[in-house]
Design a protein around this motif. Structure first.
Motif, PDB file in Angstrom:
ATOM      1  N   THR A   1       0.826  -1.210   0.000  1.00 36.20           N
ATOM      2  CA  THR A   1       0.000   0.000   0.000  1.00 36.20           C
ATOM      3  C   THR A   1       0.859   1.260   0.000  1.00 36.20           C
TER       4      THR A   1
ATOM      5  N   GLY B   1      -0.726  -2.197  -7.582  1.00 36.18           N
ATOM      6  CA  GLY B   1      -2.159  -2.182  -7.299  1.00 36.18           C
ATOM      7  C   GLY B   1      -2.714  -3.480  -6.753  1.00 36.18           C
TER       8      GLY B   1
ATOM      9  N   SER C   1      -3.817  -3.942  -3.753  1.00 40.84           N
ATOM     10  CA  SER C   1      -4.913  -3.615  -2.823  1.00 40.84           C
ATOM     11  C   SER C   1      -5.081  -4.685  -1.750  1.00 40.84           C
TER      12      SER C   1
END
Length: 489
Positions: free
Chosen positions: A193, A202, A204
């Motif tokens: 992050t 990305g 997440s």
């Protein structure tokens, strides 16, 4: 406890040497970075002095700038491993040559680590041993960050350290060592992050229950990439050490004991088209890193020559060189501590000056604010005083009217007149009335023998009594003529 200047400039020399080897220039690495200008003419003079130390912030900026210049996907590892061919060890290269073998070099890693950084400690968990399965030599190292230093800040230092360790056998002409890291202390959610190297992919990441959920960068789908586990310590030389052994959590809601350590086991390898991001079998969020180092032994003939070599002088020289390094390090630390104390004092004086200026500005603001409040309060007080005076005058006038009315009229009629004001008397009524004339019998003969003051007192008492009697029967006093009264009923 980690010092402010926690990174030796030997690391900067290694980075600069590798960048120059790859792209031929490194001037932009130091642009805008703070350094002791009173001691050095330019930034490069300071950052390339291997006896000096700098902050982690400076080290990180230089390292990330170097990564941008070179543009390699595994830059940080390659930079650390470059020590073997760039000669960027500095004076430590000469000291390393005194050691008889890579084994000696590896066993002195805890000491040499202290000459490179003050963010972590290296400990030999299992000294060098012969691994029959691979027919190579192995040792196990523990890397533990200081309690006041967040390991996630130094994620880029992890492959760099592994690269340096892998290059140690190259000093003796051997192939680089293989360095595996089954455990590491990094938080995968925080890394993917916030870490600039990993956040752009990305993933997440989230922890849902006991599972690590990430977005696969190739398919774009959410997948389970890991799970929580309980680390199981193993006995090494009488001490419990986490080496990668673990047990499953019985249920997602299971309570973990106070002495048990949980971690995240990667259960699925996550890759991009050019890089492995998460590797199956890795364990994150452990208390420390474990480095399993494997390297080739010397050929038989070289080992035989080493066995025939006299050891006394080598051991003595080894001790003297190590002692020399320790003394040099102590001197540098003393110099750095004195400079840090001066910097702290200067910073405290600057902060005190700022605080004094803030206090003076705040005091001036408060005085102006208080003055404005007093002026406003005075204006409000004057306005209130004027309003009170008008109200008092109106009430006095009202009391005077009330007193006059009550003197001649019954209380009920007086109250009604005061209450209704101009409305009273609009509705006229015709009523029968009785008129009474009253005076004091023989008033003239009585007053002949009295003084004027006594007559006034007599009349006042008489009028008061008569008015009270008249009002008690609902009468209205019409006129007072001396001792005579005209009364309506």
């Amino acid at each position: 406890m980690t010092r402010v200047d926690c990174i030796s400039n030997r690391n900067i020399r290694i980075i600069v040497a590798y960048v120059q080897n790859r792209v031929g220039q490194s001037e932009a690495l130091f642009e805008g970075l703070p350094y002791p200008t009173e001691e050095y003419n330019c930034a490069s003079d300071f950052f390339l002095n291997e006896d000096e130390w700098t902050t982690y912030e400076n080290f990180e900026k230089i390292f990330r700038r170097a990564r941008e210049l070179v543009g390699e996907p595994y830059f940080f590892f390659n930079c650390g491993a470059s020590c073997s061919f760039t000669g960027a060890w500095g004076r430590l290269t000469y000291f390393a040559r005194v050691f008889r073998s890579p084994k000696d070099g590896f066993h002195r890693l805890p000491f040499f680590n202290k000459t490179f950084n003050d963010t972590k400690e290296i400990r030999i968990v299992r000294p060098t041993f012969y691994d029959k399965s691979s027919k190579n030599l192995r040792l196990v190292l523990q890397v533990r960050f200081h309690d006041d230093f967040d390991p996630n800040r130094d994620y880029i230092g992890d492959p760099y350290l592994r690269g340096i360790i892998s290059s140690i056998p190259s000093l003796w002409g051997l192939p680089p060592a293989a360095v595996k890291e089954p455990l590491n202390p990094y938080d995968p959610v925080k890394l993917f992050t916030e870490e600039p190297e990993l956040a752009p992919y990305g993933l997440s990441p989230t922890i849902e229950g006991n599972q690590l959920i990430v977005r696969d960068p190739i398919s774009g789908n959410k997948v389970v990439a890991g799970k929580k586990i309980i680390l199981v310590p193993e006995r090494i030389n009488g001490q419990g050490v986490y080496l990668g052994k673990y047990s499953e959590l019985p249920t997602p809601s299971s309570q973990v004991g106070p002495d048990e350590k949980t971690a995240i086991l990667i259960t699925k390898t996550i890759t991009t088209t050019s890089r492995i991001l998460l590797k199956q079998g890795e364990i994150f969020m452990a208390p420390y890193s474990i480095l399993d180092v494997t390297f080739r032994p010397f050929p038989f003939l070289r080992r035989l020559l080493q066995a025939l070599r006299p050891h006394g002088r080598s051991n003595e020289t080894d001790f003297l060189l190590t002692d020399t390094i320790e003394r040099l390090r102590e001197n540098v630390e003393a110099k750095r501590a004195a400079y840090a104390a001066l910097e702290r004092t200067n910073a405290e004086l600057k902060e005190a000056k700022k605080e004094l200026a803030r206090y003076a500005a705040e005091l001036e603001r408060r005085v102006a604010e208080r003055t404005a409040q007093l002026v406003e309060a005075r204006a409000q007080l004057l306005e209130l005083n004027s309003s009170l005076q008008q109200k008092v005058e109106a009430q006095l006038l009202e009391l005077e009217r009330h007193r006059e009315l009550r003197r001649y009229l019954p209380p009920k009629i007086a109250e009604r007149i005061l209450k209704d004001g101009t409305e009273f008397g609009r509705n006229l009524q015709r009523k029968f009335m009785t008129i009474v004339f009253s005076d004091i019998r023989n008033f003239s003969s009585i007053t002949d023998s009295l003084e004027p003051e006594e007559i006034v007192q007599l009349l006042n008492e008489y009028h008061s009594e008569m008015i009270e009697i008249v009002h008690s029967y609902g009468g209205t006093l019409n006129k007072i003529m001396g001792d005579g009264l005209v009364i309506f009923f």
